[in-house]
Write an enzyme that holds these catalytic residues in place. Structure first.
Site, PDB file in Angstrom:
ATOM      1  N   LEU A  39      78.273  34.825  41.730  1.00  0.00           N
ATOM      2  CA  LEU A  39      78.360  34.633  43.191  1.00  0.00           C
ATOM      3  C   LEU A  39      77.326  35.455  43.933  1.00  0.00           C
ATOM      4  O   LEU A  39      76.906  35.103  45.035  1.00  0.00           O
ATOM      5  CB  LEU A  39      79.755  35.039  43.683  1.00  0.00           C
ATOM      6  CG  LEU A  39      80.923  34.176  43.225  1.00  0.00           C
ATOM      7  CD1 LEU A  39      82.246  34.865  43.540  1.00  0.00           C
ATOM      8  CD2 LEU A  39      80.864  32.807  43.892  1.00  0.00           C
ATOM      9  N   GLY A  40      76.943  36.565  43.354  1.00  0.00           N
ATOM     10  CA  GLY A  40      75.971  37.424  44.031  1.00  0.00           C
ATOM     11  C   GLY A  40      75.718  38.651  43.187  1.00  0.00           C
ATOM     12  O   GLY A  40      76.429  38.919  42.217  1.00  0.00           O
ATOM     13  N   GLY A  42      73.922  42.903  43.482  1.00  0.00           N
ATOM     14  CA  GLY A  42      73.209  43.967  44.177  1.00  0.00           C
ATOM     15  C   GLY A  42      72.551  44.842  43.129  1.00  0.00           C
ATOM     16  O   GLY A  42      72.386  44.424  41.978  1.00  0.00           O
ATOM     17  N   LYS A  43      72.196  46.059  43.527  1.00  0.00           N
ATOM     18  CA  LYS A  43      71.495  46.951  42.595  1.00  0.00           C
ATOM     19  C   LYS A  43      72.370  47.356  41.419  1.00  0.00           C
ATOM     20  O   LYS A  43      71.902  47.458  40.296  1.00  0.00           O
ATOM     21  CB  LYS A  43      71.043  48.213  43.332  1.00  0.00           C
ATOM     22  CG  LYS A  43      69.553  48.200  43.613  1.00  0.00           C
ATOM     23  CD  LYS A  43      69.105  49.517  44.207  1.00  0.00           C
ATOM     24  CE  LYS A  43      67.648  49.404  44.629  1.00  0.00           C
ATOM     25  NZ  LYS A  43      67.272  50.398  45.602  1.00  0.00           N
ATOM     26  N   PHE A  44      73.642  47.613  41.690  1.00  0.00           N
ATOM     27  CA  PHE A  44      74.513  48.138  40.642  1.00  0.00           C
ATOM     28  C   PHE A  44      75.726  47.259  40.386  1.00  0.00           C
ATOM     29  O   PHE A  44      76.656  47.677  39.727  1.00  0.00           O
ATOM     30  CB  PHE A  44      74.993  49.548  41.028  1.00  0.00           C
ATOM     31  CG  PHE A  44      73.870  50.471  41.351  1.00  0.00           C
ATOM     32  CD1 PHE A  44      72.967  50.850  40.361  1.00  0.00           C
ATOM     33  CD2 PHE A  44      73.694  50.949  42.632  1.00  0.00           C
ATOM     34  CE1 PHE A  44      71.909  51.689  40.648  1.00  0.00           C
ATOM     35  CE2 PHE A  44      72.645  51.795  42.939  1.00  0.00           C
ATOM     36  CZ  PHE A  44      71.736  52.164  41.950  1.00  0.00           C
ATOM     37  N   VAL A  46      77.337  43.062  39.819  1.00  0.00           N
ATOM     38  CA  VAL A  46      77.238  41.609  39.717  1.00  0.00           C
ATOM     39  C   VAL A  46      78.607  41.070  40.082  1.00  0.00           C
ATOM     40  O   VAL A  46      79.626  41.632  39.658  1.00  0.00           O
ATOM     41  CB  VAL A  46      76.900  41.166  38.274  1.00  0.00           C
ATOM     42  CG1 VAL A  46      76.783  39.651  38.191  1.00  0.00           C
ATOM     43  CG2 VAL A  46      75.620  41.807  37.790  1.00  0.00           C
ATOM     44  N   LYS A  62      83.990  41.724  40.649  1.00  0.00           N
ATOM     45  CA  LYS A  62      82.814  42.555  40.924  1.00  0.00           C
ATOM     46  C   LYS A  62      82.657  43.580  39.805  1.00  0.00           C
ATOM     47  O   LYS A  62      83.478  44.484  39.652  1.00  0.00           O
ATOM     48  CB  LYS A  62      82.960  43.252  42.291  1.00  0.00           C
ATOM     49  CG  LYS A  62      81.758  44.113  42.659  1.00  0.00           C
ATOM     50  CD  LYS A  62      81.823  44.624  44.099  1.00  0.00           C
ATOM     51  CE  LYS A  62      80.578  45.438  44.448  1.00  0.00           C
ATOM     52  NZ  LYS A  62      80.569  45.939  45.823  1.00  0.00           N
ATOM     53  N   ASP A 156      77.667  49.721  55.921  1.00  0.00           N
ATOM     54  CA  ASP A 156      76.742  48.746  55.326  1.00  0.00           C
ATOM     55  C   ASP A 156      77.082  47.338  55.818  1.00  0.00           C
ATOM     56  O   ASP A 156      77.000  46.366  55.065  1.00  0.00           O
ATOM     57  CB  ASP A 156      76.821  48.833  53.793  1.00  0.00           C
ATOM     58  CG  ASP A 156      75.587  48.249  53.107  1.00  0.00           C
ATOM     59  OD1 ASP A 156      74.540  48.079  53.775  1.00  0.00           O
ATOM     60  OD2 ASP A 156      75.666  47.967  51.892  1.00  0.00           O
TER      61      ASP A 156
HETATM   62  P1  ADP Z   1      76.775  44.996  46.292  1.00  0.00           P
HETATM   63  O1  ADP Z   1      77.464  46.299  46.426  1.00  0.00           O
HETATM   64  O2  ADP Z   1      76.019  44.877  45.019  1.00  0.00           O
HETATM   65  O3  ADP Z   1      75.992  44.585  47.495  1.00  0.00           O
HETATM   66  P2  ADP Z   1      78.813  43.117  47.144  1.00  0.00           P
HETATM   67  O4  ADP Z   1      80.234  43.550  47.107  1.00  0.00           O
HETATM   68  O5  ADP Z   1      78.162  43.086  48.476  1.00  0.00           O
HETATM   69  O6  ADP Z   1      77.975  43.961  46.109  1.00  0.00           O
HETATM   70  O7  ADP Z   1      78.693  41.675  46.485  1.00  0.00           O
HETATM   71  C1  ADP Z   1      77.431  41.076  46.321  1.00  0.00           C
HETATM   72  C2  ADP Z   1      77.524  39.633  46.779  1.00  0.00           C
HETATM   73  O8  ADP Z   1      78.479  38.925  45.967  1.00  0.00           O
HETATM   74  C3  ADP Z   1      77.987  39.430  48.203  1.00  0.00           C
HETATM   75  O9  ADP Z   1      76.934  39.570  49.124  1.00  0.00           O
HETATM   76  C4  ADP Z   1      78.546  38.013  48.140  1.00  0.00           C
HETATM   77  O10 ADP Z   1      77.498  37.060  48.171  1.00  0.00           O
HETATM   78  C5  ADP Z   1      79.180  37.968  46.743  1.00  0.00           C
HETATM   79  N1  ADP Z   1      80.601  38.358  46.814  1.00  0.00           N
HETATM   80  C6  ADP Z   1      81.090  39.615  46.846  1.00  0.00           C
HETATM   81  N2  ADP Z   1      82.431  39.626  46.942  1.00  0.00           N
HETATM   82  C7  ADP Z   1      82.816  38.330  46.997  1.00  0.00           C
HETATM   83  C8  ADP Z   1      84.090  37.684  47.142  1.00  0.00           C
HETATM   84  N3  ADP Z   1      85.222  38.389  47.235  1.00  0.00           N
HETATM   85  N4  ADP Z   1      84.110  36.326  47.193  1.00  0.00           N
HETATM   86  C9  ADP Z   1      82.969  35.617  47.100  1.00  0.00           C
HETATM   87  N5  ADP Z   1      81.735  36.174  46.975  1.00  0.00           N
HETATM   88  C10 ADP Z   1      81.655  37.515  46.908  1.00  0.00           C
HETATM   89 MG    MG Z   2      76.562  43.974  49.413  1.00  0.00          MG
END
Ligand code: ADP
Ligand code: MG
Length: 354
Positions: A39-40, A42-44, A46, A62, A156
Site C-alpha cells: 500500500l505504501g 517510507g524510509k523505515f 512498508v 505496517k 508529520d
Molecule cells: P511511514 O512512516 O513510512 O511514512 P506510513 O504510516 O505513513 O509510514 O505509511 C506509508 C503509506 O502506507 C501511507 O502514506 C499510505 O499510503 C499507506 N498506509 C499506511 N497506513 C495505511 C492504512 N491503515 N490503510 C491504507 N494504507 C495505509
Molecule cells: Mg508517512
C-alpha cells in the site's frame, strides 16, 4: 545549519511513550493474515494490505524496521504503538488492531483505509469540489483537536498521512503515521528537527519550541494543496524550500486560487503565519466560516467537470478578472506553478543538517 541532537543531555528523543497495552505476538503474521500487496512505504516502513484468514476482514500491516542506521529503534516503534493506543477513542485516527514481532520488524496491524492518501487528490487533474475539501479539513481538524486535548502532537501531518476510508465518493479521513508524534509536557521543551522539508513549520527550522500550533501550520499547508493542487513552499531544492518556509513565501495570486472562494484564502492565511502563537487552535479553526460555507453541489459527476474547475458557487463564485477585485489576492513574485517533489525526504536528527 549544524548537526543537532534530539536532546542535548541524553541524546535520546524526548517525549517518547513506553507503556503499551497491546500484546505483541511472536507468531508469524503470515500464519494469521494473507499479504495481498503493498500500500505504501517510507524510509523505515512498508505497509501491506492483508486479509485475516479466519474472518476475511481486510487490514493494513505496517512493517517497521527495528534497526535503523545501525541503531536499535525498537523504543520508537513501541512509542508509535503507544500513541495509537492513546488515540484509540479518536474516530479520525486509524485504529491499531494487533501487533507482531520478528527479528527485524514490529508489524502493526491497522484498520484499513481503502480510499488511499488525500495526496492523490492534490496531484490529480480532477480536483475535489470545495465542499468536499472543507469536509475533509473539518474532519482533520476534529482529529487534530482531539489529539491536542490529549497533549499529543502529530508533527508529520501531510497529505500522504491523511487517508480516506473510501475513494469514490471520498469517505472519511483517517490520520496515520505517528512515528514523529510526541506527548507534550512530558518533561522539558520539545525542539526537535522533524518532518519533511516542504511541510516543516518555521519554528522547527529555527529550533524553537514545538507546540500544538506546529500541527496547525501543517493543516494550512494541506488546505493549500487541496485547494490549489500545488505545494506552497516547494522550491527547486531543499535550501530554496527552507527559505520559502522561513520567509513564509506563499503564492496567494489569483492564478493559484482560481475558482475557490475568498474564504479559503482567508482560512489558509490565518494558519500560514510565522509566529506559532498567532495561529488559531484547532478548535478556533473549526469555527472559521469557510468550513461551514454552503456550497451548491455540482449536478455533474466530477469526471465530467473541466479539469481544475470546482465550486459552482453563486455567492462565492470564482473571482472575476476585475483588477480592482484583489481583496484577498496578492501578486506573487513566483507566479510559476510550483510542482511537488515526489522524492520525499524526511528530516531527522540522525540526518542532521538542515
Ligand atoms: P511511514 O512512516 O513510512 O511514512 P506510513 O504510516 O505513513 O509510514 O505509511 C506509508 C503509506 O502506507 C501511507 O502514506 C499510505 O499510503 C499507506 N498506509 C499506511 N497506513 C495505511 C492504512 N491503515 N490503510 C491504507 N494504507 C495505509
Ligand atoms: Mg508517512
Amino acid at each position: 545549519m549544524s548537526r543537532r541532537r534530539l536532546d542535548s543531555r541524553s541524546g535520546a528523543p524526548s517525549g517518547l511513550l513506553s507503556v503499551i497495552q497491546t500484546a505483541i505476538s511472536t507468531e508469524p503474521v503470515e500464519s494469521v493474515y494473507d499479504m495481498t500487496g503493498e500500500l505504501g512505504r517510507g524510509k523505515f516502513a512498508v505497509v501491506k494490505r492483508c486479509v485475516d484468514k479466519a474472518t476475511g476482514k481486510v487490514f493494513a500491516a505496517k512493517f517497521l524496521r527495528k534497526r535503523r542506521r545501525g541503531r536499535d529503534c525498537r523504543a520508537e516503534v513501541i512509542h508509535e504503538m503507544a500513541v495509537l493506543e492513546m488515540a484509540r477513542s479518536n474516530p479520525r485516527v486509524v485504529n491499531l488492531h494487533a501487533a507482531y514481532e520478528t527479528d527485524h520488524d514490529i508489524i502493526l496491524v491497522l484498520e484499513y483505509a481503502a480510499g488511499g492518501e488525500i495526496f492523490d487528490h492534490c496531484v490529480s487533474d480532477e480536483m475535489l469540489a470545495e465542499v468536499q475539501i472543507t469536509r475533509l479539513i473539518r474532519q482533520t481538524l476534529e482529529g487534530v483537536h482531539q489529539l491536542h486535548q490529549n497533549n499529543l502532537v502529530h508533527l508529520d501531518l501531510k497529505p500522504q498521512n491523511i487517508l480516506l476510508t473510501s475513494l469514490s465518493p471520498p469517505g472519511d479521513i483517517k490520520i496515520v503515521d505517528f512515528g514523529l508524534a510526541r506527548r507534550l509536557g512530558a518533561g522539558g521543551e520539545l525542539r526537535e528537527i522533524l518532518g519533511t522539508p516542504e511541510y516543516v513549520a518555521p519554528e522547527i527550522l529555527n529550533y524553537e519550541p514545538i507546540t500544538t500550533a506546529t500541527d496547525l501550520w501543517s493543516v494550512g499547508v494541506i488546505s493549500y494543496m487541496l485547494v490549489t493542487g500545488e505545494s506552497p513552499f516547494a522550491g527547486d531544492d531543499k535550501q530554496e524550500t527552507y527559505l520559502n518556509v522561513s520567509q513564509v513565501n506563499v503564492d496567494y495570486s489569483r492564478e493559484a486560487f482560481s475558482r475557490v472562494s475568498e474564504l479559503a484564502v482567508d482560512f489558509i492565511r490565518t494558519l500560514l503565519v510565522k509566529t506559532p502563537e498567532d495561529r488559531p487552535s484547532a478548535a478556533e479553526c473549526l469555527s472559521h466560516p469557510w468550513l461551514w460555507q454552503q456550497f451548491c453541489l455540482s449536478p455533474e459527476p466530477p469526471s465530467s467537470r473541466p479539469v481544475r474547475e470546482r465550486s459552482c458557487g453563486t455567492k462565492w463564485a470564482a473571482p472575476t478578472e476585475d483588477p480592482e477585485d484583489k481583496e484577498n489576492f496578492l501578486e506573487s513574485p513566483h507566479s510559476q506553478a510550483k510542482r511537488f517533489r515526489y522524492d520525499e525526504e524526511t528530516l531527522s536528527a540522525a540526518d542532521g543538517d538542515v
